[in-house]
Design an enzyme around this catalytic site. Structure first.
Site, PDB file in Angstrom:
ATOM      1  N   HIS A  47      11.174 -17.598  26.486  1.00  0.00           N
ATOM      2  CA  HIS A  47      12.302 -17.883  27.370  1.00  0.00           C
ATOM      3  C   HIS A  47      12.489 -16.719  28.347  1.00  0.00           C
ATOM      4  CE1 HIS A  47      14.046 -20.685  24.200  1.00  0.00           C
ATOM      5  NE2 HIS A  47      13.371 -19.848  23.428  1.00  0.00           N
ATOM      6  N   TYR A  48      13.161 -17.009  29.472  1.00  0.00           N
ATOM      7  CA  TYR A  48      13.812 -15.916  30.191  1.00  0.00           C
ATOM      8  C   TYR A  48      15.317 -16.058  29.990  1.00  0.00           C
ATOM      9  CZ  TYR A  48      14.364 -19.151  34.275  1.00  0.00           C
ATOM     10  OH  TYR A  48      14.660 -20.192  35.113  1.00  0.00           O
ATOM     11  N   THR A  49      16.034 -14.950  30.104  1.00  0.00           N
ATOM     12  CA  THR A  49      17.449 -14.950  29.751  1.00  0.00           C
ATOM     13  C   THR A  49      18.352 -15.439  30.878  1.00  0.00           C
ATOM     14  OG1 THR A  49      17.711 -12.664  30.491  1.00  0.00           O
ATOM     15  CG2 THR A  49      17.116 -13.023  28.164  1.00  0.00           C
ATOM     16  N   GLU A 116      13.170 -14.044  23.785  1.00  0.00           N
ATOM     17  CA  GLU A 116      13.880 -14.008  25.057  1.00  0.00           C
ATOM     18  C   GLU A 116      13.442 -12.763  25.834  1.00  0.00           C
ATOM     19  OE1 GLU A 116      16.054 -15.971  26.559  1.00  0.00           O
ATOM     20  OE2 GLU A 116      16.839 -17.329  25.009  1.00  0.00           O
TER      21      GLU A 116
END
Length: 274
Positions: A47-49, A116
């Site tokens: 994921h990216y945050t 993340e």
């Protein structure tokens, strides 16, 4: 007869004494592992945050959302090595995937590790979406983390995925700038063989339109949830998610010959979802 059985059991325990493990008030014989066992963790979801580090840490340590690991943009150093944050033990479930599907499985929170990566994602400009690149320091420590997780659980390359792969109708992370190809070159994750892609293209132009139904059926065979993509917009989102992962230079979600060739090359290399 009872004495014989007790003697046999005693001899068996003696022979396997090295496999006995003492616990709190009892012993466990671990010499006979079941062949039907498999690791709980089968997938890694990246994921990216979409937030900076302080906001990301606050969000991921609250009650609503969680992830196993958090990687800052510039990880601090300890004795010359990067420090990352582990927020949930790998043995425990983290709430990072949400409603999800991958290669026949749902409820990916139950069977995955969530990572993340601090990254703002995108911002809208007059010329379109502008995505934030990942830092070299993030890529370096992520590579080491993924190698460790793959080694611990024997995770297949095709099961290193992005949030957009398992939830394409809701998510776009980790986005088109995530270095999937560079990771694959280091033996991490899936990537199509270039020669096989060209063979399936068979001289067609990359942007030659193909049947969306044929492309979606191929993506379903590889592992995407194409069966529930019934509207043109949901189909476009799913195709775009695949393209962001495997052809990030053009992720408009159009069904074209190159996208189909890439999907077929992945099937040839990694097999169909079971």
């Amino acid at each position: 007869m009872r004495l014989v059985l007790l003697l046999a059991l005693t001899l068996l325990l003696s022979a396997c004494h090295s496999a006995l493990e003492q616990r709190n008030g009892y012993w466990v014989d671990t010499a006979h592992p079941a062949q039907g066992a498999r690791p709980r963790i089968r997938v890694v979801v990246l994921h990216y945050t979409a937030e900076d580090f302080p906001a990301s840490l606050a969000t991921l340590t609250d009650r609503e959302v969680s992830a196993h690991y958090l990687i800052p943009r510039q990880p601090p150093q300890q004795a010359g090595e990067a420090v990352i944050w582990q927020l949930v033990p790998e043995s425990q479930l983290a709430w990072h995937a949400g409603p999800s599907f991958w290669r026949g499985a749902t409820r990916l929170n139950d069977t995955s590790v969530g990572i993340e990566i601090v990254n703002q994602g995108y911002r809208r400009t007059l010329t379109g979406l502008q995505w934030q690149p990942f830092t070299a320091a993030q890529q370096q420590v992520l590579t080491m983390l993924l190698r460790d997780i793959i080694r611990r659980y024997g995770i297949a390359p095709e099961n290193i995925v992005g949030h957009s792969d398992i939830a394409p109708q809701r998510k776009q992370d980790p986005g088109p700038l995530f270095p999937w190809q560079q990771l694959a070159q280091q033996g991490i994750g899936a990537w199509p063989d270039a020669a096989t892609v060209q063979r399936y293209l068979a001289g067609q132009a990359a942007d030659q339109p193909v049947s969306p139904e044929r492309l979606l059926a191929t993506l379903q065979r590889y592992g995407y949830d194409a069966a529930t993509a019934r509207t043109p917009e949901s189909q476009r989102k799913l195709i775009a998610a695949f393209q962001m992962h495997f052809r990030p230079q053009d992720y408009r979600g159009l069904a074209d010959a190159e996208t189909l060739a890439i999907a077929r090359a992945l099937l040839a290399r990694y097999g169909e979802a079971q």
